[in-house]
Scaffold this motif. Structure first.
Motif, mmCIF file in Angstrom:
data_model
loop_
_atom_site.group_PDB
_atom_site.id
_atom_site.type_symbol
_atom_site.label_atom_id
_atom_site.label_comp_id
_atom_site.label_asym_id
_atom_site.label_seq_id
_atom_site.Cartn_x
_atom_site.Cartn_y
_atom_site.Cartn_z
ATOM 1 N N SER A 4 0.834 -1.195 0.000
ATOM 2 C CA SER A 4 0.000 0.000 0.000
ATOM 3 C C SER A 4 0.873 1.252 0.000
ATOM 4 O O SER A 4 2.004 1.246 0.504
ATOM 5 N N GLU A 5 0.328 2.312 -0.566
ATOM 6 C CA GLU A 5 1.060 3.578 -0.590
ATOM 7 C C GLU A 5 1.435 4.020 0.811
ATOM 8 O O GLU A 5 2.580 4.426 1.071
ATOM 9 N N SER A 6 0.502 3.943 1.747
ATOM 10 C CA SER A 6 0.748 4.429 3.105
ATOM 11 C C SER A 6 1.846 3.628 3.793
ATOM 12 O O SER A 6 2.716 4.197 4.476
ATOM 13 N N ALA A 7 1.839 2.299 3.612
ATOM 14 C CA ALA A 7 2.866 1.466 4.239
ATOM 15 C C ALA A 7 4.244 1.771 3.671
ATOM 16 O O ALA A 7 5.236 1.875 4.405
ATOM 17 N N LEU A 8 4.317 1.926 2.356
ATOM 18 C CA LEU A 8 5.610 2.184 1.719
ATOM 19 C C LEU A 8 6.099 3.591 2.050
ATOM 20 O O LEU A 8 7.296 3.809 2.262
ATOM 21 N N ARG A 9 5.174 4.530 2.127
ATOM 22 C CA ARG A 9 5.538 5.902 2.480
ATOM 23 C C ARG A 9 6.085 5.954 3.909
ATOM 24 O O ARG A 9 7.096 6.616 4.181
ATOM 25 N N ASN A 10 5.420 5.274 4.829
ATOM 26 C CA ASN A 10 5.855 5.259 6.225
ATOM 27 C C ASN A 10 7.227 4.605 6.359
ATOM 28 O O ASN A 10 8.113 5.115 7.061
ATOM 29 N N PHE A 11 7.411 3.476 5.664
ATOM 30 C CA PHE A 11 8.694 2.771 5.708
ATOM 31 C C PHE A 11 9.814 3.663 5.175
ATOM 32 O O PHE A 11 10.884 3.790 5.797
ATOM 33 N N THR A 12 9.578 4.294 4.026
ATOM 34 C CA THR A 12 10.605 5.128 3.393
ATOM 35 C C THR A 12 10.955 6.325 4.264
ATOM 36 O O THR A 12 12.128 6.667 4.436
ATOM 37 N N GLY A 13 9.935 6.957 4.834
ATOM 38 C CA GLY A 13 10.197 8.083 5.720
ATOM 39 C C GLY A 13 11.029 7.677 6.923
ATOM 40 O O GLY A 13 11.917 8.417 7.360
ATOM 41 N N ASN A 14 10.768 6.493 7.461
ATOM 42 C CA ASN A 14 11.526 6.014 8.617
ATOM 43 C C ASN A 14 12.990 5.744 8.279
ATOM 44 O O ASN A 14 13.875 5.919 9.121
ATOM 45 N N ILE A 15 13.248 5.319 7.048
ATOM 46 C CA ILE A 15 14.643 5.133 6.622
ATOM 47 C C ILE A 15 15.368 6.477 6.622
ATOM 48 O O ILE A 15 16.493 6.599 7.132
ATOM 49 N N PHE A 16 14.719 7.502 6.075
ATOM 50 C CA PHE A 16 15.365 8.829 6.047
ATOM 51 C C PHE A 16 15.526 9.391 7.460
ATOM 52 O O PHE A 16 16.526 10.056 7.754
ATOM 53 N N LEU A 17 14.560 9.132 8.335
ATOM 54 C CA LEU A 17 14.719 9.552 9.726
ATOM 55 C C LEU A 17 15.912 8.848 10.366
ATOM 56 O O LEU A 17 16.700 9.475 11.097
ATOM 57 N N ALA A 18 16.063 7.554 10.081
ATOM 58 C CA ALA A 18 17.188 6.799 10.637
ATOM 59 C C ALA A 18 18.520 7.307 10.118
ATOM 60 O O ALA A 18 19.556 7.159 10.789
ATOM 61 N N MET A 19 18.514 7.915 8.935
ATOM 62 C CA MET A 19 19.734 8.494 8.369
ATOM 63 C C MET A 19 20.073 9.842 9.012
ATOM 64 O O MET A 19 21.140 10.400 8.756
ATOM 65 N N GLY A 20 19.139 10.381 9.782
ATOM 66 C CA GLY A 20 19.402 11.650 10.456
ATOM 67 C C GLY A 20 18.667 12.836 9.898
ATOM 68 O O GLY A 20 18.903 13.979 10.322
ATOM 69 N N CYS A 21 17.753 12.612 8.942
ATOM 70 C CA CYS A 21 16.969 13.713 8.394
ATOM 71 C C CYS A 21 15.975 14.235 9.431
ATOM 72 O O CYS A 21 15.524 13.485 10.302
ATOM 73 N N SER A 22 15.627 15.495 9.327
ATOM 74 C CA SER A 22 14.548 16.036 10.147
ATOM 75 C C SER A 22 13.240 15.399 9.709
ATOM 76 O O SER A 22 13.140 14.822 8.618
ATOM 77 N N THR A 23 12.223 15.519 10.542
ATOM 78 C CA THR A 23 10.909 14.970 10.190
ATOM 79 C C THR A 23 10.399 15.582 8.883
ATOM 80 O O THR A 23 9.879 14.871 8.012
#
Length: 359
Positions: A4-23
């Protein structure tokens, strides 16, 4: 697997957060990638996520950039992306171009010291939402040989125009200036398929259908493939992108553009900073009333759609139409991911201690 779009969007955002990006930056970067997958441009969506992570691990991407304007006039500007994600830097530049267009009718922004910015269409479409014509381009890693050359001197250097319509979706001309985008080679490699004639030349300069030819010294060909079919035109378009994106901004150009893949180091004699982009926005009402323009663009669309075709089973496809159809379908039914991409994403999940990709 279909996700689903929402699941993939949430997963991808969490990867960028783990890299140190701001919310804010994580959400924006994820939005650019997911929009690509929604529009059916699978080569530039989450398939690129592992590449960004590897570049970050090599300290070639700054996830907390101080993006700044280094030069400007009322209608133009140059932005330094501070080695940030192009997924974040390019929208910053487009917002600036739109602000200038809002006040003065048009705005043009060149960018240096950035990274891969996803699909050009994302940035150009930002302007459409404000009844503006959007324009976006970027240079890229040197994978393309100019006409008659055996050297890889240019990137796939995509270019995009986006025009707001009335009752129809925007007309979006979004294309690489090479015979094929590198991402299409990567998809062929994952699927174990050959590519069409005219996409690649081997190290010897002869045409090949082997999608792995770039790894052995081959090169992508310009749009047009060979001189007899107009490759000099593709070369000219690619050169235009390189000059506007990098020579104008102070980014690296030609063979000095840093590679997207982390296992290749950037040239040790850079001529500029990072990768370059060029974006622009023009107010439609700077030329005629918006409603008049949209009415006539709708008429343009209808006339071209109704064109007599050689094969009655085919129809003229309006630029951007397949992507719009894919976006509608995938929003409702989910985004398909090939096994190789699922494996890559689950590898990232394990790396960062996240939940694995699932339906």
């Amino acid at each position: 697997m279909v996700v689903s779009e929402s699941a993939l969007r949430n997963f991808t955002g969490n990867i960028f957060l783990a890299m140190g990006c701001s919310t804010e930056h994580a959400r924006l970067a994820a939005d650019v990638l997911i929009r690509s997958d929604l529009r059916g441009i699978d080569s530039h969506g989450v398939a690129r996520l592992t590449g960004y992570v590897r570049l970050w691990e090599k300290k070639r991407i700054n996830t907390t950039p101080g993006i700044k304007i280094v030069h400007q006039t009322p209608t133009t500007a140059t932005v330094d992306g501070d080695a940030g994600l192009g997924l974040v830097v390019a929208p910053f530049a487009m917002r600036l171009a739109m602000e200038k267009a809002e006040q003065y009718g048009s705005g043009w922004v060149s960018v240096r010291n950035s990274n891969h910015f996803g699909i050009a269409g994302y940035h150009a479409l930002m302007a459409v939402e404000k009844d503006m014509i959007g324009f976006a381009m970027t240079n890229a890693s040197p994978l393309v040989s100019p006409t008659y050359s055996s050297e890889r001197l240019l990137g796939t250097n995509p270019i995009c125009y986006a025009f707001p319509a009335g009752k129809y979706p925007p007309v979006v001309v979004d294309m690489a200036t090479s015979a094929a985008a590198n991402g299409k080679l990567e998809i062929a490699q994952r699927l174990g398929k050959q590519v069409p004639e005219g996409w690649i030349q081997g190290k010897d300069g002869k045409s090949t259908t082997d999608p792995h030819a770039l790894k052995s010294g081959g090169a992508l060909l310009p749009l047009g493939s060979d001189p007899e079919h107009g490759s000099h035109k593709g070369f000219g378009l690619s050169a235009t992108v390189d000059i506007l994106s990098a020579v104008l901004s102070g980014a690296n150009y030609g063979p000095w553009v840093p590679p997207f893949v982390a296992f290749l180091d950037p040239p040790d004699d850079p001529v500029g900073a990072g990768i370059g982009h060029f974006v622009g926005a023009m107010r439609v009402d700077g030329f005629r009333p918006v409603d008049e323009f949209k009415t006539h663009l709708d008429n343009w669309i209808e006339r071209f759609r109704s064109s007599a075709t050689i094969n009655p089973d085919q129809k003229v496809i309006i630029p951007g139409e397949p992507e719009t159809a894919a976006e509608i379908y995938r929003k409702a039914n989910g985004i398909p991911l090939v096994d190789a991409i699922v494996n890559d994403l689950n590898g990232l999940a394990e790396k960062f201690g996240l939940i694995l990709i699932d339906h």
